[in-house]
Design a protein around this motif. Structure first.
Motif, PDB file in Angstrom:
ATOM      1  N   PHE A  74       0.796  -1.235   0.000  1.00  0.00           N
ATOM      2  CA  PHE A  74       0.000   0.000   0.000  1.00  0.00           C
ATOM      3  C   PHE A  74       0.825   1.281   0.000  1.00  0.00           C
ATOM      4  O   PHE A  74       0.338   2.319  -0.452  1.00  0.00           O
ATOM      5  CB  PHE A  74      -0.957   0.014   1.193  1.00  0.00           C
ATOM      6  N   LEU A  75       2.046   1.235   0.497  1.00  0.00           N
ATOM      7  CA  LEU A  75       2.838   2.463   0.564  1.00  0.00           C
ATOM      8  C   LEU A  75       3.993   2.485  -0.427  1.00  0.00           C
ATOM      9  O   LEU A  75       4.419   3.554  -0.844  1.00  0.00           O
ATOM     10  CB  LEU A  75       3.370   2.666   1.992  1.00  0.00           C
ATOM     11  N   VAL A  76       4.520   1.323  -0.804  1.00  0.00           N
ATOM     12  CA  VAL A  76       5.609   1.287  -1.787  1.00  0.00           C
ATOM     13  C   VAL A  76       5.023   1.135  -3.183  1.00  0.00           C
ATOM     14  O   VAL A  76       5.309   1.921  -4.076  1.00  0.00           O
ATOM     15  CB  VAL A  76       6.602   0.142  -1.472  1.00  0.00           C
ATOM     16  N   ASN A  77       4.178   0.123  -3.372  1.00  0.00           N
ATOM     17  CA  ASN A  77       3.600  -0.130  -4.701  1.00  0.00           C
ATOM     18  C   ASN A  77       2.283   0.601  -4.920  1.00  0.00           C
ATOM     19  O   ASN A  77       1.837   0.721  -6.049  1.00  0.00           O
ATOM     20  CB  ASN A  77       3.415  -1.628  -4.916  1.00  0.00           C
ATOM     21  N   THR A  78       1.636   1.051  -3.904  1.00  0.00           N
ATOM     22  CA  THR A  78       0.400   1.855  -3.887  1.00  0.00           C
ATOM     23  C   THR A  78      -0.798   1.239  -4.601  1.00  0.00           C
ATOM     24  O   THR A  78      -1.850   1.850  -4.641  1.00  0.00           O
ATOM     25  CB  THR A  78       0.634   3.281  -4.446  1.00  0.00           C
ATOM     26  N   ALA A  79      -0.678   0.053  -5.153  1.00  0.00           N
ATOM     27  CA  ALA A  79      -1.829  -0.567  -5.826  1.00  0.00           C
ATOM     28  C   ALA A  79      -2.240  -1.854  -5.116  1.00  0.00           C
ATOM     29  O   ALA A  79      -3.054  -2.607  -5.631  1.00  0.00           O
ATOM     30  CB  ALA A  79      -1.497  -0.851  -7.286  1.00  0.00           C
ATOM     31  N   GLY A  80      -1.671  -2.126  -3.971  1.00  0.00           N
ATOM     32  CA  GLY A  80      -2.001  -3.340  -3.236  1.00  0.00           C
ATOM     33  C   GLY A  80      -1.290  -4.574  -3.749  1.00  0.00           C
ATOM     34  O   GLY A  80      -1.627  -5.687  -3.344  1.00  0.00           O
ATOM     35  N   GLN A  81      -0.335  -4.416  -4.631  1.00  0.00           N
ATOM     36  CA  GLN A  81       0.407  -5.553  -5.170  1.00  0.00           C
ATOM     37  C   GLN A  81       1.724  -5.707  -4.420  1.00  0.00           C
ATOM     38  O   GLN A  81       2.449  -4.730  -4.211  1.00  0.00           O
ATOM     39  CB  GLN A  81       0.684  -5.350  -6.659  1.00  0.00           C
ATOM     40  N   LEU A  82       2.036  -6.957  -4.063  1.00  0.00           N
ATOM     41  CA  LEU A  82       3.294  -7.234  -3.388  1.00  0.00           C
ATOM     42  C   LEU A  82       4.366  -7.537  -4.417  1.00  0.00           C
ATOM     43  O   LEU A  82       4.132  -8.239  -5.390  1.00  0.00           O
ATOM     44  CB  LEU A  82       3.145  -8.430  -2.443  1.00  0.00           C
ATOM     45  N   ALA A  83       5.548  -7.004  -4.202  1.00  0.00           N
ATOM     46  CA  ALA A  83       6.688  -7.261  -5.077  1.00  0.00           C
ATOM     47  C   ALA A  83       7.955  -7.126  -4.243  1.00  0.00           C
ATOM     48  O   ALA A  83       8.014  -6.319  -3.318  1.00  0.00           O
ATOM     49  CB  ALA A  83       6.714  -6.284  -6.246  1.00  0.00           C
TER      50      ALA A  83
END
Length: 166
Positions: A74-83
């Protein structure tokens, strides 16, 4: 729950979840997406505070581990996707776990300090200077006989004659 007790693990993990969600919300409101370090610090502070309040190391570790997917999605990718972002994410995970461990340790240390201050003293508790006696609440001085009852022990001090200077 009494002051000084650590939280139950289940309650502490639930509080950690809520604290992380709140921390992520605050970080998103305060800092733009390009301010990754500041956002990480806000979430790490939330993890630290919940861990310090809970004083439960297992729950603290779970909270620190739970914080990374929130931060990443939510704060790094901002779209709810984990990477996985290599060393950057390794630093983020280490920061969150460290905040959790230090929070739990400081919370436990603080609780132990307050608990030690709240314990009644077993040392000298009162002196009646007119009678030259010392009253002990729980234990007689070293070398004295142990009383047979639960009554306070009074030890008579020898009276010394006043010294004469000549």
């Amino acid at each position: 729950m009494m002051r000084g007790q650590r939280w139950a693990t289940e309650l502490a993990i639930a509080a950690g979840f809520a604290g992380i969600a709140l921390g992520c919300s605050v970080a998103a409101l305060l800092f733009p997406p390009q301010s990754q370090t500041e956002r990480l610090m806000v979430v790490a502070m939330a993890v630290f505070l919940v861990s310090a309040l809970a004083r439960n190391m297992i729950a603290a570790l779970a909270t620190g581990a739970m914080a990374w997917p929130f931060l990443n999605g939510f704060l790094v990718n901002t779209a709810g996707q984990l990477a996985w972002h290599g060393n950057d994410d390794l630093i983020r995970v280490a920061t969150l776990i460290s905040a959790a461990v230090f929070g739990a340790m400081i919370g436990r240390s603080n609780a132990a300090h307050h608990q030690a201050q709240a314990r009644p003293s077993t040392h000298l508790t009162s002196i009646d200077r007119s009678q030259h006696t010392t009253s002990y609440d729980t234990a007689p001085p070293y070398g004295s006989e142990v009383p047979q009852s639960n009554q306070p022990v009074t030890v008579q001090r020898p009276q010394h004659p006043p010294s004469q200077s000549g």
